[in-house]
Design a protein around this motif. Structure first.
Motif, PDB file in Angstrom:
ATOM      1  N   LEU A 134       0.852  -1.190   0.000  1.00 43.91           N
ATOM      2  CA  LEU A 134       0.000   0.000   0.000  1.00 43.91           C
ATOM      3  C   LEU A 134       0.885   1.236   0.000  1.00 43.91           C
ATOM      4  O   LEU A 134       1.812   1.352   0.808  1.00 43.91           O
ATOM      5  CB  LEU A 134      -0.912   0.002   1.233  1.00 43.91           C
ATOM      6  CG  LEU A 134      -1.739  -1.272   1.447  1.00 43.91           C
ATOM      7  CD1 LEU A 134      -2.499  -1.187   2.761  1.00 43.91           C
ATOM      8  CD2 LEU A 134      -2.696  -1.484   0.288  1.00 43.91           C
ATOM      9  N   SER A 135       0.616   2.170  -0.888  1.00 42.45           N
ATOM     10  CA  SER A 135       1.349   3.430  -0.944  1.00 42.45           C
ATOM     11  C   SER A 135       0.607   4.462  -0.095  1.00 42.45           C
ATOM     12  O   SER A 135      -0.566   4.756  -0.343  1.00 42.45           O
ATOM     13  CB  SER A 135       1.468   3.915  -2.392  1.00 42.45           C
ATOM     14  OG  SER A 135       2.167   5.146  -2.454  1.00 42.45           O
ATOM     15  N   LEU A 136       1.286   5.009   0.915  1.00 41.02           N
ATOM     16  CA  LEU A 136       0.649   5.919   1.865  1.00 41.02           C
ATOM     17  C   LEU A 136       1.504   7.156   2.074  1.00 41.02           C
ATOM     18  O   LEU A 136       2.726   7.128   1.904  1.00 41.02           O
ATOM     19  CB  LEU A 136       0.435   5.214   3.213  1.00 41.02           C
ATOM     20  CG  LEU A 136      -0.434   3.957   3.210  1.00 41.02           C
ATOM     21  CD1 LEU A 136      -0.397   3.294   4.579  1.00 41.02           C
ATOM     22  CD2 LEU A 136      -1.875   4.290   2.825  1.00 41.02           C
ATOM     23  N   ASP A 137       0.838   8.236   2.466  1.00 43.84           N
ATOM     24  CA  ASP A 137       1.556   9.454   2.825  1.00 43.84           C
ATOM     25  C   ASP A 137       2.297   9.231   4.142  1.00 43.84           C
ATOM     26  O   ASP A 137       1.865   8.437   4.988  1.00 43.84           O
ATOM     27  CB  ASP A 137       0.585  10.628   2.973  1.00 43.84           C
ATOM     28  CG  ASP A 137      -0.055  11.016   1.646  1.00 43.84           C
ATOM     29  OD1 ASP A 137       0.594  10.807   0.608  1.00 43.84           O
ATOM     30  OD2 ASP A 137      -1.201  11.504   1.656  1.00 43.84           O
ATOM     31  N   PRO A 138       3.406   9.925   4.352  1.00 47.35           N
ATOM     32  CA  PRO A 138       4.120   9.781   5.624  1.00 47.35           C
ATOM     33  C   PRO A 138       3.233  10.199   6.793  1.00 47.35           C
ATOM     34  O   PRO A 138       2.405  11.089   6.678  1.00 47.35           O
ATOM     35  CB  PRO A 138       5.319  10.728   5.455  1.00 47.35           C
ATOM     36  CG  PRO A 138       5.475  10.903   3.980  1.00 47.35           C
ATOM     37  CD  PRO A 138       4.091  10.819   3.402  1.00 47.35           C
ATOM     38  N   GLY A 139       3.427   9.525   7.918  1.00 43.82           N
ATOM     39  CA  GLY A 139       2.647   9.844   9.113  1.00 43.82           C
ATOM     40  C   GLY A 139       2.108   8.581   9.760  1.00 43.82           C
ATOM     41  O   GLY A 139       2.444   7.460   9.380  1.00 43.82           O
ATOM     42  N   ARG A 140       1.256   8.765  10.744  1.00 44.42           N
ATOM     43  CA  ARG A 140       0.656   7.649  11.479  1.00 44.42           C
ATOM     44  C   ARG A 140      -0.735   7.374  10.916  1.00 44.42           C
ATOM     45  O   ARG A 140      -1.536   8.293  10.723  1.00 44.42           O
ATOM     46  CB  ARG A 140       0.583   7.957  12.969  1.00 44.42           C
ATOM     47  CG  ARG A 140       1.944   8.276  13.588  1.00 44.42           C
ATOM     48  CD  ARG A 140       1.869   8.370  15.092  1.00 44.42           C
ATOM     49  NE  ARG A 140       1.621   7.074  15.685  1.00 44.42           N
ATOM     50  CZ  ARG A 140       2.558   6.173  15.955  1.00 44.42           C
ATOM     51  NH1 ARG A 140       3.823   6.440  15.666  1.00 44.42           N
ATOM     52  NH2 ARG A 140       2.262   5.019  16.497  1.00 44.42           N
ATOM     53  N   HIS A 141      -1.010   6.096  10.668  1.00 43.31           N
ATOM     54  CA  HIS A 141      -2.267   5.686  10.056  1.00 43.31           C
ATOM     55  C   HIS A 141      -2.944   4.630  10.941  1.00 43.31           C
ATOM     56  O   HIS A 141      -2.298   3.642  11.320  1.00 43.31           O
ATOM     57  CB  HIS A 141      -2.035   5.102   8.660  1.00 43.31           C
ATOM     58  CG  HIS A 141      -1.427   6.072   7.697  1.00 43.31           C
ATOM     59  ND1 HIS A 141      -2.179   6.868   6.854  1.00 43.31           N
ATOM     60  CD2 HIS A 141      -0.124   6.391   7.440  1.00 43.31           C
ATOM     61  CE1 HIS A 141      -1.369   7.620   6.122  1.00 43.31           C
ATOM     62  NE2 HIS A 141      -0.123   7.352   6.467  1.00 43.31           N
ATOM     63  N   PRO A 142      -4.249   4.809  11.266  1.00 46.07           N
ATOM     64  CA  PRO A 142      -4.967   3.790  12.031  1.00 46.07           C
ATOM     65  C   PRO A 142      -5.129   2.519  11.200  1.00 46.07           C
ATOM     66  O   PRO A 142      -5.400   2.571  10.001  1.00 46.07           O
ATOM     67  CB  PRO A 142      -6.331   4.444  12.315  1.00 46.07           C
ATOM     68  CG  PRO A 142      -6.125   5.905  12.086  1.00 46.07           C
ATOM     69  CD  PRO A 142      -5.064   6.021  11.033  1.00 46.07           C
ATOM     70  N   LEU A 143      -4.960   1.358  11.852  1.00 44.37           N
ATOM     71  CA  LEU A 143      -5.102   0.052  11.203  1.00 44.37           C
ATOM     72  C   LEU A 143      -6.167  -0.733  11.942  1.00 44.37           C
ATOM     73  O   LEU A 143      -6.101  -0.886  13.167  1.00 44.37           O
ATOM     74  CB  LEU A 143      -3.769  -0.703  11.221  1.00 44.37           C
ATOM     75  CG  LEU A 143      -3.796  -2.154  10.717  1.00 44.37           C
ATOM     76  CD1 LEU A 143      -4.166  -2.198   9.242  1.00 44.37           C
ATOM     77  CD2 LEU A 143      -2.446  -2.826  10.947  1.00 44.37           C
ATOM     78  N   LEU A 144      -7.160  -1.245  11.193  1.00 43.97           N
ATOM     79  CA  LEU A 144      -8.252  -2.027  11.780  1.00 43.97           C
ATOM     80  C   LEU A 144      -8.416  -3.304  10.961  1.00 43.97           C
ATOM     81  O   LEU A 144      -8.578  -3.246   9.736  1.00 43.97           O
ATOM     82  CB  LEU A 144      -9.559  -1.226  11.784  1.00 43.97           C
ATOM     83  CG  LEU A 144     -10.824  -1.987  12.206  1.00 43.97           C
ATOM     84  CD1 LEU A 144     -10.707  -2.454  13.660  1.00 43.97           C
ATOM     85  CD2 LEU A 144     -12.060  -1.110  12.032  1.00 43.97           C
TER      86      LEU A 144
END
Length: 295
Positions: free
Chosen positions: A168-178
């Motif tokens: 998965l390509s994501l922006d830098p930072g913290r991302h919630p995972l569920l």
């Protein structure tokens, strides 16, 4: 090249003025006194800048050197400011102040050395600009779940069900995972994604412990309802016999009718008893764990 800090020679000029033997008019004396005060303040700022530089507080050193330059301009101060910027990795600002030093210093003895150092810094600045242009702006995330068919959400987006094969390509930072799946406890966490780096998240889903009631067997309920049905059948048979005797023997017909009524009453009683036993025997006598869904 790491040039040493340059002494601020110009700060010694006011003391030379005060040592002049020719008397000065009052106004000139006041000017000389003001110049001496400015020189003292400039020297104090310069010495504070040197102390900050030696303590590696380069930003504070730049400020103090600039204060000294505003009070008593000196090309040597631009050299010191350039050195502090260089220590901070600010190549372009360092180049600018080295050039000011060469511009304002009268016939600098180290011109060739400083110009060569400027060329080195220009190469570093160009490399830094090229690196910024090619620097990645996103990071990648790989999610591995130990159970197939689990729904994976990153942030507010559902990315699919496990197994998730693509990065998965994501922006830098913290991302919630569920991660959720029926029969398992939901998995919630946060993943930190950095630009240009691969991040992996490994999820072990824990089975959800669910219970169901164990109901008692309704043995006596069915016996009571069986007796009720049998009694109802007897009552119907006796009632038919009583009806057949009404024309020939009225007393006998009444006796058969009484027996039919008694059997009907027994049928109703056994039926009511069966209804009561349905609830009594149907109560939960225990619990059992519901196994998780098969993989």
């Amino acid at each position: 090249m790491r040039p040493a800090l340059v002494a601020l020679v110009i700060l010694a000029l006011p003391s030379a003025l005060s040592a002049q033997e020719t008397p000065q008019p009052p106004h000139d004396a006041t000017v000389a006194e003001q110049d001496a005060d400015v020189a003292r303040r400039a020297r104090a700022a310069f010495e504070a800048g040197v102390a900050h530089f030696e303590a590696r507080r380069y930003r504070d050193a730049i400020h103090e050197f600039q204060v000294a330059a505003q009070l008593v301009p000196s090309a040597d101060l631009w050299f010191n400011v350039a050195r502090a910027h260089e220590e901070l990795g600010e190549w372009e600002q360092a180049i600018e102040h080295y050039r000011r030093y060469l511009r304002d210093r009268v016939d600098p003895p180290d011109r060739a050395q400083v110009e060569g150092h400027i060329r080195e810094l220009e190469e570093r600045a160009e490399a830094a600009r090229a690196a910024r242009l090619t620097r990645p702006t996103t990071g990648t995330l790989t999610v591995r779940v130990d159970v197939e068919g689990a729904t994976v959400r990153v942030g507010d987006r559902e990315v699919g069900q496990s197994p998730i094969g693509d990065e998965l390509s994501l922006d830098p930072g913290r991302h919630p995972l569920l991660v959720t799946r029926e029969g398992y406890l939901p998995f919630r966490s946060e993943v930190a994604v950095e630009a240009g780096l691969r991040t992996a998240a490994y999820v072990d889903l824990q089975p959800e412990t669910r219970y169901r009631a164990i109901e008692g067997e309704r043995i006596f309920t069915w016996i009571a309802w069986g007796l009720s049905a049998a009694s109802l059948g007897v009552a119907i048979g006796l009632g038919v016999e009583a009806g057949s005797r009404q024309g020939s023997d009225l007393d006998s017909a009444r006796e058969w009718s009484a027996w039919s009524d008694a059997a009907l009453g027994a049928a109703i009683g056994f039926g009511a008893l069966g209804a009561i036993l349905w609830f009594l025997e149907g109560r939960a006598v225990g619990t059992e764990v519901i196994p998780p869904p098969s993989e």
